[in-house]
Design a protein around this motif. Structure first.
Motif, PDB file in Angstrom:
ATOM      1  N   GLN A   1      30.965  79.775  37.291  1.00 50.38           N
ATOM      2  CA  GLN A   1      31.921  78.913  37.303  1.00 50.38           C
ATOM      3  C   GLN A   1      31.897  77.678  38.033  1.00 50.38           C
ATOM      4  O   GLN A   1      32.122  76.624  37.577  1.00 50.38           O
ATOM      5  N   SER A   2      31.109  77.646  39.379  1.00 48.96           N
ATOM      6  CA  SER A   2      30.713  76.799  39.923  1.00 48.96           C
ATOM      7  C   SER A   2      29.910  75.697  39.070  1.00 48.96           C
ATOM      8  O   SER A   2      29.903  74.516  38.961  1.00 48.96           O
ATOM      9  N   ASP A   3      28.648  76.262  38.408  1.00 49.77           N
ATOM     10  CA  ASP A   3      27.834  75.455  37.702  1.00 49.77           C
ATOM     11  C   ASP A   3      28.790  74.996  36.584  1.00 49.77           C
ATOM     12  O   ASP A   3      28.587  73.700  36.006  1.00 49.77           O
ATOM     13  N   ILE A   4      29.655  75.566  35.821  1.00 49.29           N
ATOM     14  CA  ILE A   4      30.234  75.271  34.719  1.00 49.29           C
ATOM     15  C   ILE A   4      31.202  74.120  35.069  1.00 49.29           C
ATOM     16  O   ILE A   4      31.387  72.850  34.314  1.00 49.29           O
ATOM     17  N   SER A   5      31.778  74.077  36.204  1.00 51.40           N
ATOM     18  CA  SER A   5      32.646  73.138  36.679  1.00 51.40           C
ATOM     19  C   SER A   5      31.776  71.784  36.861  1.00 51.40           C
ATOM     20  O   SER A   5      32.329  70.828  36.495  1.00 51.40           O
ATOM     21  N   GLU A   6      30.869  71.767  37.588  1.00 53.08           N
ATOM     22  CA  GLU A   6      29.963  70.698  37.842  1.00 53.08           C
ATOM     23  C   GLU A   6      29.342  70.112  36.813  1.00 53.08           C
ATOM     24  O   GLU A   6      29.337  68.986  36.464  1.00 53.08           O
ATOM     25  N   LEU A   7      29.034  71.006  35.841  1.00 52.51           N
ATOM     26  CA  LEU A   7      28.408  70.378  34.390  1.00 52.51           C
ATOM     27  C   LEU A   7      29.388  69.566  33.511  1.00 52.51           C
ATOM     28  O   LEU A   7      29.238  68.809  32.980  1.00 52.51           O
ATOM     29  N   ALA A   8      30.724  70.356  33.699  1.00 54.41           N
ATOM     30  CA  ALA A   8      31.707  69.608  32.769  1.00 54.41           C
ATOM     31  C   ALA A   8      32.037  68.353  33.352  1.00 54.41           C
ATOM     32  O   ALA A   8      32.460  67.314  32.789  1.00 54.41           O
ATOM     33  N   SER A   9      32.143  68.105  34.803  1.00 56.79           N
ATOM     34  CA  SER A   9      32.076  66.736  35.273  1.00 56.79           C
ATOM     35  C   SER A   9      31.277  65.761  34.785  1.00 56.79           C
ATOM     36  O   SER A   9      31.489  64.451  34.735  1.00 56.79           O
ATOM     37  N   ILE A  10      30.096  66.149  34.960  1.00 58.12           N
ATOM     38  CA  ILE A  10      28.700  65.662  34.687  1.00 58.12           C
ATOM     39  C   ILE A  10      28.989  64.856  33.126  1.00 58.12           C
ATOM     40  O   ILE A  10      28.577  63.873  32.735  1.00 58.12           O
ATOM     41  N   ASN A  11      29.097  65.957  32.350  1.00 57.45           N
ATOM     42  CA  ASN A  11      29.346  65.700  30.931  1.00 57.45           C
ATOM     43  C   ASN A  11      30.310  64.517  30.605  1.00 57.45           C
ATOM     44  O   ASN A  11      30.123  63.822  29.640  1.00 57.45           O
ATOM     45  N   ALA A  12      31.453  64.775  31.477  1.00 57.12           N
ATOM     46  CA  ALA A  12      32.439  63.587  31.228  1.00 57.12           C
ATOM     47  C   ALA A  12      32.268  62.504  31.545  1.00 57.12           C
ATOM     48  O   ALA A  12      32.329  61.281  30.808  1.00 57.12           O
ATOM     49  N   GLN A  13      31.240  62.217  32.740  1.00 59.01           N
ATOM     50  CA  GLN A  13      30.869  60.976  33.013  1.00 59.01           C
ATOM     51  C   GLN A  13      29.875  60.473  32.019  1.00 59.01           C
ATOM     52  O   GLN A  13      29.818  59.407  31.549  1.00 59.01           O
ATOM     53  N   ILE A  14      29.187  61.461  31.446  1.00 57.64           N
ATOM     54  CA  ILE A  14      27.944  60.976  30.341  1.00 57.64           C
ATOM     55  C   ILE A  14      28.701  60.556  28.835  1.00 57.64           C
ATOM     56  O   ILE A  14      28.289  59.435  28.531  1.00 57.64           O
ATOM     57  N   GLU A  15      29.680  61.213  28.671  1.00 51.73           N
ATOM     58  CA  GLU A  15      30.451  60.785  27.517  1.00 51.73           C
ATOM     59  C   GLU A  15      31.279  59.568  27.676  1.00 51.73           C
ATOM     60  O   GLU A  15      31.048  58.747  26.611  1.00 51.73           O
ATOM     61  N   ALA A  16      31.766  59.155  28.753  1.00 48.04           N
ATOM     62  CA  ALA A  16      32.356  57.999  28.911  1.00 48.04           C
ATOM     63  C   ALA A  16      31.570  56.829  28.987  1.00 48.04           C
ATOM     64  O   ALA A  16      31.662  55.657  28.209  1.00 48.04           O
ATOM     65  N   LEU A  17      30.281  56.995  29.906  1.00 51.16           N
ATOM     66  CA  LEU A  17      29.388  55.854  29.908  1.00 51.16           C
ATOM     67  C   LEU A  17      28.678  55.839  28.538  1.00 51.16           C
ATOM     68  O   LEU A  17      28.431  54.546  28.056  1.00 51.16           O
ATOM     69  N   ALA A  18      28.325  56.840  27.853  1.00 48.21           N
ATOM     70  CA  ALA A  18      27.577  56.701  26.581  1.00 48.21           C
ATOM     71  C   ALA A  18      28.245  56.191  25.475  1.00 48.21           C
ATOM     72  O   ALA A  18      28.040  55.081  24.966  1.00 48.21           O
ATOM     73  N   GLU A  19      29.711  56.358  25.471  1.00 51.01           N
ATOM     74  CA  GLU A  19      30.703  55.638  24.536  1.00 51.01           C
ATOM     75  C   GLU A  19      30.781  54.211  24.639  1.00 51.01           C
ATOM     76  O   GLU A  19      30.656  53.562  23.850  1.00 51.01           O
ATOM     77  N   LYS A  20      30.871  53.848  25.811  1.00 50.30           N
ATOM     78  CA  LYS A  20      30.934  52.368  26.307  1.00 50.30           C
ATOM     79  C   LYS A  20      29.678  51.534  25.761  1.00 50.30           C
ATOM     80  O   LYS A  20      29.653  50.568  25.280  1.00 50.30           O
ATOM     81  N   GLU A  21      28.433  52.207  26.224  1.00 47.98           N
ATOM     82  CA  GLU A  21      27.280  51.444  26.114  1.00 47.98           C
ATOM     83  C   GLU A  21      26.697  51.524  24.684  1.00 47.98           C
ATOM     84  O   GLU A  21      26.566  50.470  24.127  1.00 47.98           O
ATOM     85  N   TYR A  22      27.137  52.570  23.899  1.00 55.09           N
ATOM     86  CA  TYR A  22      26.657  52.582  22.536  1.00 55.09           C
ATOM     87  C   TYR A  22      27.663  51.815  21.726  1.00 55.09           C
ATOM     88  O   TYR A  22      27.189  51.185  20.691  1.00 55.09           O
ATOM     89  N   THR A  23      28.889  51.715  21.965  1.00 54.46           N
ATOM     90  CA  THR A  23      30.061  50.942  21.297  1.00 54.46           C
ATOM     91  C   THR A  23      29.504  49.383  21.619  1.00 54.46           C
ATOM     92  O   THR A  23      29.462  48.569  20.561  1.00 54.46           O
ATOM     93  N   GLU A  24      29.292  49.185  22.784  1.00 49.85           N
ATOM     94  CA  GLU A  24      28.893  47.582  23.228  1.00 49.85           C
ATOM     95  C   GLU A  24      27.779  47.302  22.214  1.00 49.85           C
ATOM     96  O   GLU A  24      27.420  46.071  21.729  1.00 49.85           O
ATOM     97  N   TYR A  25      26.482  48.192  22.080  1.00 49.44           N
ATOM     98  CA  TYR A  25      25.306  47.841  21.359  1.00 49.44           C
ATOM     99  C   TYR A  25      25.775  47.708  20.033  1.00 49.44           C
ATOM    100  O   TYR A  25      25.256  46.822  19.475  1.00 49.44           O
ATOM    101  N   TYR A  26      26.479  48.702  19.517  1.00 41.33           N
ATOM    102  CA  TYR A  26      26.744  48.554  18.022  1.00 41.33           C
ATOM    103  C   TYR A  26      27.359  47.092  17.796  1.00 41.33           C
ATOM    104  O   TYR A  26      27.264  46.660  16.762  1.00 41.33           O
ATOM    105  N   ARG A  27      28.407  46.743  18.630  1.00 46.28           N
ATOM    106  CA  ARG A  27      29.194  45.811  18.220  1.00 46.28           C
ATOM    107  C   ARG A  27      28.270  44.221  18.451  1.00 46.28           C
ATOM    108  O   ARG A  27      28.451  43.403  17.652  1.00 46.28           O
ATOM    109  N   ALA A  28      27.446  44.460  19.553  1.00 39.44           N
ATOM    110  CA  ALA A  28      26.459  43.153  19.386  1.00 39.44           C
ATOM    111  C   ALA A  28      25.373  43.103  18.089  1.00 39.44           C
ATOM    112  O   ALA A  28      25.115  41.919  17.732  1.00 39.44           O
TER     113      ALA A  28
END
Length: 210
Positions: free
Chosen positions: A94-121
């Motif tokens: 449960q501890s690992d899943i919680s930490e992993l979920a937090s990191i995944n959420a950060q990755i998803e948010a940042l990746a969405e921002k960066e890939y969208t900016e790349y695509y628009r450019a």
């Protein structure tokens, strides 16, 4: 085309996730090894206890009674450890899943921002390039018209006769189901845009379109 490059922040998050996953696997392995060891010990103690009880029933002695008491205490302790191992494994999971979920959420948010900016450019660059190439294509077609007119005009000024050259318009258009080599058809654009394929049929001007 410019290739997408992840930011250092995104790279670091991905690396952190990989490290967490590796650590989680290692922790599970260690807990499993401990669980297996306790289960093995418990099985051994049960066997020894069973043997001691049978032996005591046949030939009672203080030594055997003390041995049985000791084995019974070990059995209780090991049984508790085996039962508790499931809780320990759940706690770590449960501890690992919680930490992993937090990191995944950060990755998803940042990746969405960066890939969208790349695509628009890239999208802006693509539109600009297509517009430039389209203009160049039309300028070239216009030149075809101009060279035809100048050729006929100059010929006519010398001979006083009509024009001697002409442009075969169907070479640029879709005509009666036949593909013409110099125009850009809706079919070609759709193949490139929807399927990522370049299906230029200039070499087959009489081929029927399927």
């Amino acid at each position: 085309m410019q290739k997408f490059k992840k930011s250092k922040a995104l790279e670091d998050l991905i690396k952190k996730r990989e490290e967490l996953q590796e650590k989680s696997i290692e922790k599970k392995r260690r807990i499993q090894e401990l669980n297996d060891a306790n289960q093995t010990k418990l099985s051994q103690v049960k066997q020894e206890l069973k043997k001691a009880v049978i032996e005591y029933a046949e030939t009672p002695s203080d030594e055997l009674e003390e041995k049985i008491s000791k084995l019974e205490r070990e059995e209780v302790i090991l049984t508790a450890k085996v039962a508790g191992s499931r809780q320990r494994e759940t706690t770590v999971f449960q501890s690992d899943i919680s930490e992993l979920a937090s990191i995944n959420a950060q990755i998803e948010a940042l990746a969405e921002k960066e890939y969208t900016e790349y695509y628009r450019a890239e999208e802006a660059r693509i539109y600009k390039k297509i517009a430039e190439l389209k203009k160049e294509y039309l300028e070239t077609v216009k030149y075809f018209h101009d060279i035809k007119d100048s050729t006929n005009r100059e010929y006519n000024s010398i001979t006083r006769k009509g024009g001697i050259v002409s442009i075969y318009d169907p070479d640029f258009f879709w005509n009666r189901g036949e593909y013409r080599p110099l125009g850009i058809t809706e079919y070609e654009v759709k193949r490139a845009l929807s399927f990522g394929e370049v299906d230029d049929r200039r070499e087959f001007p009489n081929k029927k379109m399927g």
